[in-house]
Design a protein around this motif. Structure first.
Motif, PDB file in Angstrom:
ATOM      1  N   UNK A   8      -2.507   5.180  15.679  1.00 24.32           N
ATOM      2  CA  UNK A   8      -1.393   4.405  15.140  1.00 24.32           C
ATOM      3  C   UNK A   8      -0.057   5.038  15.528  1.00 24.32           C
ATOM      4  N   UNK A  22      -2.709  14.798   4.733  1.00 23.31           N
ATOM      5  CA  UNK A  22      -3.624  13.903   4.017  1.00 23.31           C
ATOM      6  C   UNK A  22      -3.405  12.507   4.601  1.00 23.31           C
ATOM      7  N   UNK A  23      -4.470  11.929   5.075  1.00 23.81           N
ATOM      8  CA  UNK A  23      -4.373  10.706   5.882  1.00 23.81           C
ATOM      9  C   UNK A  23      -3.643   9.594   5.141  1.00 23.81           C
ATOM     10  N   UNK A  24      -2.716   8.930   5.830  1.00 25.96           N
ATOM     11  CA  UNK A  24      -1.990   7.819   5.199  1.00 25.96           C
ATOM     12  C   UNK A  24      -2.151   6.556   6.001  1.00 25.96           C
ATOM     13  N   UNK A  81      -3.146   2.382   6.028  1.00 27.70           N
ATOM     14  CA  UNK A  81      -3.127   1.249   5.106  1.00 27.70           C
ATOM     15  C   UNK A  81      -4.585   0.883   4.896  1.00 27.70           C
ATOM     16  N   UNK A  82      -5.155   1.438   3.837  1.00 28.16           N
ATOM     17  CA  UNK A  82      -6.608   1.393   3.716  1.00 28.16           C
ATOM     18  C   UNK A  82      -7.169  -0.005   3.486  1.00 28.16           C
ATOM     19  N   UNK A  83      -6.346  -0.900   2.948  1.00 26.05           N
ATOM     20  CA  UNK A  83      -6.891  -2.237   2.702  1.00 26.05           C
ATOM     21  C   UNK A  83      -6.664  -3.153   3.911  1.00 26.05           C
ATOM     22  N   UNK A 122      -0.207  12.685   9.180  1.00 28.44           N
ATOM     23  CA  UNK A 122      -0.107  13.443   7.943  1.00 28.44           C
ATOM     24  C   UNK A 122      -1.329  14.313   7.707  1.00 28.44           C
ATOM     25  N   UNK A 130       0.818  -1.204   0.000  1.00 23.28           N
ATOM     26  CA  UNK A 130       0.000   0.000   0.000  1.00 23.28           C
ATOM     27  C   UNK A 130       0.851   1.252   0.000  1.00 23.28           C
ATOM     28  N   UNK A 131       1.806   1.333   0.888  1.00 23.22           N
ATOM     29  CA  UNK A 131       2.562   2.566   1.031  1.00 23.22           C
ATOM     30  C   UNK A 131       3.911   2.280   1.693  1.00 23.22           C
ATOM     31  N   UNK A 168       4.591  10.607  13.766  1.00 23.51           N
ATOM     32  CA  UNK A 168       3.862  11.710  13.154  1.00 23.51           C
ATOM     33  C   UNK A 168       2.577  11.247  12.470  1.00 23.51           C
ATOM     34  N   UNK A 228       5.232   4.998   4.300  1.00 22.52           N
ATOM     35  CA  UNK A 228       4.560   4.964   5.595  1.00 22.52           C
ATOM     36  C   UNK A 228       5.094   3.815   6.444  1.00 22.52           C
TER      37      UNK A 228
END
Lengths: 291, 263, 389
Positions: free
Chosen positions: B172, B94-96, B98-100, B92, A172-173, B90, A176
């Motif tokens: 998180x 714009x939210x980061x 892990x959406x899945x 962000x 995903x990232x 930290x 991050x």
């Protein structure tokens, strides 16, 4: 009827080999968003390494499989460290060219060492069973069994373990993940090793089933597995497997129903049609905002 | 004007920090200090270099010159994962997330910093002992409870409402056990009542976890509720610092926000 | 200029001197070998190089070749075409323009020989393929023969009809299935020639199945073939595919008689077939080591003593190719490429190790006999000789 069942067995066998290789493409794409086109050659090296191993000391199948996966896995990690990491931030085209180049290098090293196709020794007594006109060999059962086992193990690892969670997060990232203090590079190396090990296992099983080993054996099948991974949705493990079984059964089905001359024509036309309707593959998702 | 609430040595000292992007000077000779358990607000117009400052502090980018001292240790050349291990986490603008991954997994992956050393170890560890994993899952659930998103634990993070996603991102960051939390516009996109809830939550967190905070925010009410002191940045330079009351009357701050017309 | 740069310049300078030096040695007869040392058929290339080297060493030990009253040694220039059509073309061009050879031996596999023959024809340099049996190697699109291109083996037009007849009249098997590599020229044309000849001979073709190069899994095709219950399975395929096909066919329960053609004729096929699935399979071939002719015996003996293995038919055909070239040079009495090619076309009676050669009526494909072999106890065993009508 038994004719159809026989062809279904053929399709499962073909699909499970494609699947093991396709997983490698998808794993690496998942964590790095790059196509490792040298993967087909890692597959070939798996077969070659096992051949060499058996020439030196005859080992039982399970031990040979473990050793092959371990050694080729390390080689995969080494490949990532030496060839791919330095160009990770270079344009995508450079990564593609590098992986194609690495593939050619691996192929030609093997070619220089052994220009002739070699015969793969059998690692166990193969027996053939006939039931009502259906033929299946113990080798087929073992190959399909090991493939399915490896696929299930990988799926469990990806879904249920902390490490699998990190691999999914990396997909995903990447930035991050390192911002959470996780050594992303180590995980990437490990994922590469995992993909290479699966490819090597496929190579070994393939060489057992079709016991001629040559330096070019990974090219055609590597592309086919890559296509399977794309059809299923590159980066998605279950998609890779689905794509592999679809490809295997399409190939077998087109031979069953039509003259075999049209096999590749039919199989790949169908796959293109799938991509028209599902451009990101069957289980793939369109990329959402990444970084 | 040197202002420290208590006579304690600072945990973070930034001195003469500069960052150039090509010819653009985004941060110019920036110096400030942060005391333990202090909450420091950062305000400034768009393009003032606030997020760049956070990127420098969290190791995503390297400064062109200057020093960042964390407990008297230089950290400006460390990688972002090393900095996390030193205790700076930290969020962000714009939210980061892990959406899945599920909400719970998003927290657990942060706990992972304490669990994972090498991938192989992690693989063996999970195969051999489930004990630690259980512990991390439990700790993660407790944290979710604090942020009142326990009921959503098994939803994919991407399916959460905007406000919940913001809260999850903060949770998180907290799961990393930081000593300093960098919050980049935590109240962005929240409505009034959500914002006040978040202020209360952060006040409680600050006391409970003894964590310092650096906070970028546009809502003055938010800053007012949380921060002891505020820095004002404009075009990369520190133009003022002090309590909100002091800043409000600073001529340069008014200029920066309203333009040169005011004299 | 740094020291390193200087060294590079010196190196280049001397390299050029060396190259020029090579060029000026006009004393030898240069013959090029455009062959398959790597790629899909490396065994073919290896045999080709061995036989050619053996021939050249023998000729040079005897003082060389008589060219218009002067004895000149032969210089063999070996080049690898990687079993690829495009590389074969590049190699042919290089041999003709840079190495200035008077004749080229090879390529052997038809997919390389056909494109390479165009180069030889256009540039006017004799090319003899020892082993390519495809029609288009020696003929143009309009059916006329290329002036500069010959072959040392029979074609599929001679070989396959005789093989089909052998299956019908000697083996008395009338239902045939064919599994062939459709992406390679020679197997493809052999399969269709067989289909035509076998039908003409009164047999029945029950299945025609294909695969493409690099395939290793033939189970779907073989399952289909099994459903058609053939007496014969004709497998026109390169030697590394044949053992895989045989193994998979037998494992699926196919009991049909295996039949092959000259592409099988390398000992590698026996090495790859370690479980003897190919035992008692028949295939047509150019050459057998079980000949009584003193010429053949002498050849086999010197080959065996030099390389430790018996020659396969590529070796034998290469040996004959070299013989044909030398014969033409002697008759031409010069190293003029056109003169040599003209003499080659007039050869009426040259006895080589694979039989007697005759290029009559402007035909560039020799009329020769076809030998049938079978595989027994890891050996090729002579069965019979089939004479063309």
């Amino acid at each position: 009827m038994d004719y159809i069942i026989q062809q279904v067995i053929n399709a499962i066998q073909l699909g499970s080999i494609y699947g093991l290789i396709a997983l490698g493409y998808s794993l690496v794409y998942g964590v790095l968003s790059m196509m490792n086109f040298a993967h087909g050659d890692l597959f070939m090296l798996g077969a070659f390494f096992c051949l060499l191993l058996e020439k030196i000391i005859p080992l039982p199948l399970w031990l040979a499989l473990l050793l092959t996966m371990l050694v080729i896995g390390c080689l995969g990690a080494l490949l990532e460290r030496l060839a791919y990491r330095p160009i990770r931030h270079a344009p995508k085209v450079s990564a593609i060219i590098t992986s194609l180049g690495c593939g050619l290098i691996l192929e030609n090293i093997t070619l220089a060492m052994s220009p002739y196709p070699r015969h793969m020794p059998t690692l166990f007594q193969n027996s053939i069973f006939h039931f009502h006109g259906i033929t299946i060999s113990s080798l087929q059962i073992i190959v399909i069994g090991i493939s399915l086992l490896l696929m299930i193990l990988l799926d469990v690892m990806i879904r249920c373990t902390t490490l699998g969670m990190v691999i999914r997060a990396l997909a995903w990232n990447r930035l991050m993940v390192s911002l959470l203090g996780i050594p992303a590079n180590r995980i990437i190396s490990f994922t590469f090793a995992l993909g290479a090990a699966l490819g090597a296992a496929a190579g070994l099983l393939y060489a057992l089933t079709y016991p001629v080993v040559s330096s070019s054996m990974g090219i055609a099948i590597g592309w086919k597995a890559f296509i399977a991974a794309v059809i299923g949705g590159i980066g998605n493990m279950r998609g890779a497997l689905l794509g592999a079984f679809i490809l295997g059964s399409t190939e077998v089905m087109s031979i069953t129903m039509l003259p075999s001359t049209y096999r590749d024509l039919i199989a790949y036309s169908l796959l293109l049609i799938i991509l028209i309707f599902k451009p990101y593959g069957i289980l793939g998702e369109p990329p959402t905002q990444k970084i | 004007m040197d202002f420290t609430p208590e006579k304690q040595s600072p945990i973070l000292e930034v001195s003469l920090l500069n960052k150039n992007f090509g010819g653009m000077r985004t941060i110019i000779d920036l110096s400030f200090e942060l005391a333990p358990k202090e909450c420091l607000g950062i305000i400034g117009p768009n393009g003032a270099g606030k997020t760049t400052l956070f990127n420098l502090l969290s190791g995503i980018i390297r400064p062109s010159s200057g020093k960042i001292l964390w407990f008297h240790q230089e950290i400006q050349k460390k990688s972002s994962s090393e900095i996390v291990h030193l205790g700076i986490a930290r969020t962000f603008q714009n939210i980061r997330l892990f959406k899945q991954l599920s909400v719970l997994e998003n927290i657990r992956i942060a706990y992972d910093i304490h669990l994972t050393y090498t991938p192989l170890q992690a693989l063996l560890r999970t195969a051999l002992t489930r004990e630690e994993e259980k512990k991390s899952a439990q700790a993660a659930m407790e944290l979710l409870d604090v942020f009142s998103i326990t009921s959503l634990a098994h939803q994919p993070a991407g399916s959460l409402s905007y406000g919940d996603q913001r809260r999850l991102e903060i949770a998180r960051a907290l799961a990393l056990h930081p000593r300093l939390l960098l919050l980049d516009e935590p109240a962005a996109g929240m409505n009034e009542s959500e914002m006040y809830q978040l202020v209360e939550l952060l006040q409680w967190i600050q006391k409970k976890f003894h964590v310092s905070m650096l906070l970028i925010e546009h809502h003055m009410a938010f800053i007012n509720g949380l921060c002891d002191r505020t820095l004002v940045l404009d075009f990369g330079t520190l133009i003022a610092q002090g309590t909100l009351e002091e800043i409000r009357h600073d001529r340069r701050v008014i200029e920066a926000y309203l333009g040169e017309a005011v004299t | 200029m740094s020291k390193q740069q200087k060294q590079i310049v010196y190196f280049l300078f001397f390299s050029i001197l060396l190259l020029v030096g090579c060029r000026s040695s006009n004393q030898s007869i240069k013959i090029g070998l455009n062959t398959e040392l790597t790629g899909e058929a490396p065994a073919v290339g290896a045999s080709c190089v061995k036989a050619a080297t053996l021939f050249v060493n023998k000729m040079n030990q005897d003082g060389g070749v008589d060219v218009g009253g002067k004895k000149k040694p032969i210089e063999l220039i070996i080049a690898d075409n990687g079993s690829k059509a495009d590389e074969a073309v590049v190699v042919a061009q290089r041999l003709i323009t840079q190495n200035e050879v008077v004749a080229i031996v090879g390529p052997n596999i038809s997919s390389c020989a056909v494109p390479a023959s165009e180069i030889s024809e256009n540039m006017g340099c004799l090319m003899i393929s020892p082993w390519s049996t495809n029609i288009h190697t020696t003929t143009k699109n309009d059916g006329a023969f290329k002036k500069y291109v010959f072959r040392a083996c029979f074609t599929e037009l001679v070989e396959i009809p005789l093989l089909a007849q052998f299956a019908m009249s000697h083996l008395h098997l009338a239902k045939a299935a064919v599994l062939y590599d459709m992406s390679s020229e020679s197997p493809n044309s052999a399969a269709h020639q067989f289909q035509e000849s076998f039908l003409k001979a009164g047999g029945k073709i029950v299945a025609m199945e294909t695969y493409t190069s690099q395939d290793r899994d033939f189970s779907a095709q073989l399952t289909k073939i099994q459903a058609s219950h053939p007496d014969i399975l004709f497998i026109p395929a390169y030697y590394n595919d044949v053992p895989l096909i045989a193994e998979q066919a037998r494992n699926l329960g196919i009991t049909a008689q295996f039949l092959g053609y000259n592409s099988w004729s390398t000992p590698e096929i026996i090495q790859l077939d370690s479980h003897h699935y190919l035992d008692h399979a028949y295939f047509s071939n150019h050459f057998s080591t079980e000949s009584d002719s003193p010429l053949v015996k002498k050849f086999i003996q010197s080959y065996q003593s030099t390389y430790g293995t018996a020659p396969d038919d590529i070796a034998a055909l290469t040996y004959d190719t070299m013989g044909l070239i030398v014969e033409s040079i002697i008759k031409a009495g010069s190293l003029n490429r056109t003169a040599i090619a003209n003499m080659m076309a007039n050869i009426e009676d040259f006895t080589g190790v694979t039989g007697t050669y005759k290029f009559h009526q402007g035909n560039h494909d020799p009329f020769k006999n076809v030998i049938v072999l079978t595989i027994e106890n890891e050996k090729f065993v002579y069965v019979t000789t089939l004479q063309p009508e």
